[in-house]
Scaffold this active site. Structure first.
Site, short mmCIF file in Angstrom:
data_model
loop_
_atom_site.label_atom_id
_atom_site.label_comp_id
_atom_site.label_asym_id
_atom_site.label_seq_id
_atom_site.Cartn_x
_atom_site.Cartn_y
_atom_site.Cartn_z
CG HIS A 158 17.08 42.57 28.80
ND1 HIS A 158 16.99 42.22 30.08
CD2 HIS A 158 18.15 43.62 28.57
CE1 HIS A 158 18.14 42.86 30.63
NE2 HIS A 158 18.56 43.80 29.78
CG ASP A 200 19.55 51.84 30.34
OD1 ASP A 200 20.18 52.20 31.44
OD2 ASP A 200 18.98 51.08 30.04
CG MET A 222 25.78 44.95 29.95
SD MET A 222 26.65 46.12 30.97
CE MET A 222 25.49 46.44 32.12
#
Ligand code: AMP
Length: 281
Positions: A37, A150, A30
C-alpha cells in the site's frame, strides 16, 4: 495529515485543492496497510501535488460474510504508516457514511468478470466498481493508484474509468513482495506461522508455470505442472491457475495467442484466500 470521516469534509478539501490547481493522487485501500500500500502512496505523492488515501472495508465487495467479519482492522497503525509515508489526507468513513441505503445500481463487466476472481466471487467486482466510482466522485482525483497484485481489479477499474469517462488516470503499481516471494497482503496477517512458511509456494508455482509455458508452449501442461508442485502441500486448496491475455483476461493456449500473457492464481491456505499473478510474456 488530515483525517476525514465524512464525504462533505473530503469534498471541500478536494475543491480547495482544485481551485488552487493542485492535482490530487488517490490511493483507495481497505486498511491493514503494508509496504505494498505504501508504495502506492509514494507513487501518488511523487506524481501529484497532494495525496489522499482512503481506508474502508467495503461490505459490498465481500461475497463471504466470514471474510468480511475477519478482515483485519488496524486504523491507528494505518494512520501512523500513512503519515510517515507523507500522505496529506485520509478518508476513513464508516459504512453508514458510504451506504446510507442499500445501493440498487448493478455494474456488469461482461467477459472481463466471467473469469478468475469474478467467477469465484460472484458480485465482487460489482461491489468494487460501486465503491471506487463513489470514491472517485467524492475525491475527484487526477490520478488513482492500484496494485498489479489485484490484476483483474486493475483491468476492471480501467474498463470502468474508460466506459464512464472518469477524468482520472489509472496507474498500475508493481506488486511488492516479502523476501521469500510471497506477495504482501493484509490477509497474510491471518496466516499461522506454519502456513506462512508454506505460502511462498504460491509464487513459486507461478514461476514454474511461466517457465514451463515458455519452454514447452502449452498452457494446459504448464498449469498441470504447477498444480503438481502445489499438491506437495496438502494445506493448500487450489482454486484456479490460469494463463490469460493480459488485456482481455481470456485464457490463452499457446504463447503466440496474446501479446502479453499473465499467470494468475488463487488458493486457500488455512482460513485465508491468497491471490497472486506474474507477467509471463
Ligand atoms: P486492499 O487494501 O487489499 O484493497 O488494497 C488496496 C490497494 O493496494 C489495491 O490497489 C491493491 O492492489 C494494492 N496492493 C495490495 N497488495 C499489494 C502489494 N503487495 N503490492 C502492491 N500493491 C498492493
Amino acid at each position: 495529515m488530515q483525517v476525514f470521516k465524512t464525504i462533505q469534509e473530503v469534498r471541500s478539501w478536494a475543491r480547495r485543492r482544485q481551485n488552487a490547481s493542485k492535482s490530487i493522487g488517490f490511493v483507495p485501500t481497505m486498511g491493514a496497510l503494508h509496504e505494498g500500500h505504501l508504495s502506492l502512496v509514494r507513487c501518488a505523492k511523487q506524481n501529484n501535488d497532494g495525496c489522499i488515501a482512503s481506508i474502508f472495508v467495503n461490505p459490498t465487495q465481500f461475497n463471504n460474510a466470514e471474510d468480511l467479519k475477519n478482515y483485519p482492522r488496524t486504523l491507528e497503525n494505518d494512520l501512523r504508516k500513512l503519515e510517515s509515508a507523507g500522505c496529506d489526507a485520509v478518508f476513513a468513513p464508516d459504512a453508514e457514511q458510504m451506504y446510507s441505503r442499500k445501493p440498487r445500481l448493478q455494474i456488469n463487466f461482461g467477459a472481463l468478470e466471467e473469469v478468475m476472481e469474478g467467477a469465484f466471487r460472484p458480485g465482487h467486482f460489482n461491489g468494487v466498481a460501486l465503491v471506487v466510482s463513489k470514491l472517485f466522485h467524492i475525491v475527484s482525483p487526477a490520478r488513482a493508484y492500484f496494485g498489479e497484485k489485484d490484476f483483474q481489479q486493475l483491468a476492471v477499474i480501467r474498463c470502468m474509468t474508460k466506459d464512464l469517462s472518469f477524468d482520472t488516470e489509472i496507474v498500475g503499481v508493481p506488486t511488492v513482495r516479502e523476501e521469500d516471494g510471497l506477495a504482501m497482503s493484509s490477509r497474510n496477517l491471518r496466516l499461522t506461522p506454519a502456513e506462512r512458511g508454506i505460502a511462498p509456494a504460491v509464487y513459486q508455482s507461478l514461476q514454474a508455470c511461466r517457465d514451463h509455458f515458455l519452454k514447452f508452449g502449452q498452457a494446459k501442461e504448464a498449469v498441470a505442472h504447477a498444480r503438481a508442485l502445489l499438491k506437495r502441500h496438502p494445506e493448500i486448496t487450489f482454486e484456479y491457475l490460469e494463463l490469460v491475455d493480459a488485456e482481455t483476461l481470456q485464457p490463452v493456449a499457446e504463447p503466440d495467442d496474446a501479446a502479453h500473457v499473465q499467470a494468475c492464481i488463487a488458493v486457500h491456505l488455512g482460513q485465508v484466500r491468497l491471490i497472486d499473478n506474474i507477467s509471463v510474456k
